[in-house]
Design a protein around this motif. Structure first.
Motif: not given
Length: 132
Positions: A80-107
């Motif tokens: 959930r936290r990764l989804r919200e961060a992606a929603r806020l950051v990727l529209p500005h910092a992501g590039r069109p035509g790219w795939d991103y996978v965010l992997i959570g880390r323990r703790g």
């Protein structure tokens, strides 16, 4: 009661949803293709990124947390936290035509302050695209 990491919203705002601005990666094959591409670690997450060869300009994003992150409650909170961060950051910092996978880390993903989580994602994207 609102969780402490939730952004402030006015009463008329709609709840956040990644699907409003980003396409979601759901197929295993797309996750595997991203795993073979570029990767950049951050304190709170690992980011994998690849440029797609199709004609779509959409920014696509996927989320995953292994059982190392914790039980189902901990994994879902981290995602959930990764989804919200992606929603806020990727529209500005992501590039069109790219795939991103965010992997959570323990703790780290669940416990890191939300502003730092967003900064980690933005920093990882800058480093990934610096060489592209």
């Amino acid at each position: 009661m609102t969780p402490p990491e939730a952004p402030a919203r006015s009463a008329g705002d709609r709840p956040p949803a990644v699907s409003l601005c980003l396409d979601i990666i759901r197929k295993r094959a797309d996750f595997l293709r991203a795993a073979r591409a570029r990767r950049q670690g951050a304190e709170s997450m690992m980011v994998q990124a690849r440029f797609r060869d199709d004609d779509s300009d959409a920014v696509r994003v996927g989320f995953t947390c292994s059982k190392k992150v914790g039980n189902a409650v901990a994994r879902n909170r981290a995602k959930r936290r990764l989804r919200e961060a992606a929603r806020l950051v990727l529209p500005h910092a992501g590039r069109p035509g790219w795939d991103y996978v965010l992997i959570g880390r323990r703790g780290a993903t669940a416990e890191r302050p939300f502003e730092a989580l967003k900064a980690d994602l933005a920093h990882a994207l800058r480093k990934l695209h610096r060489d592209a």
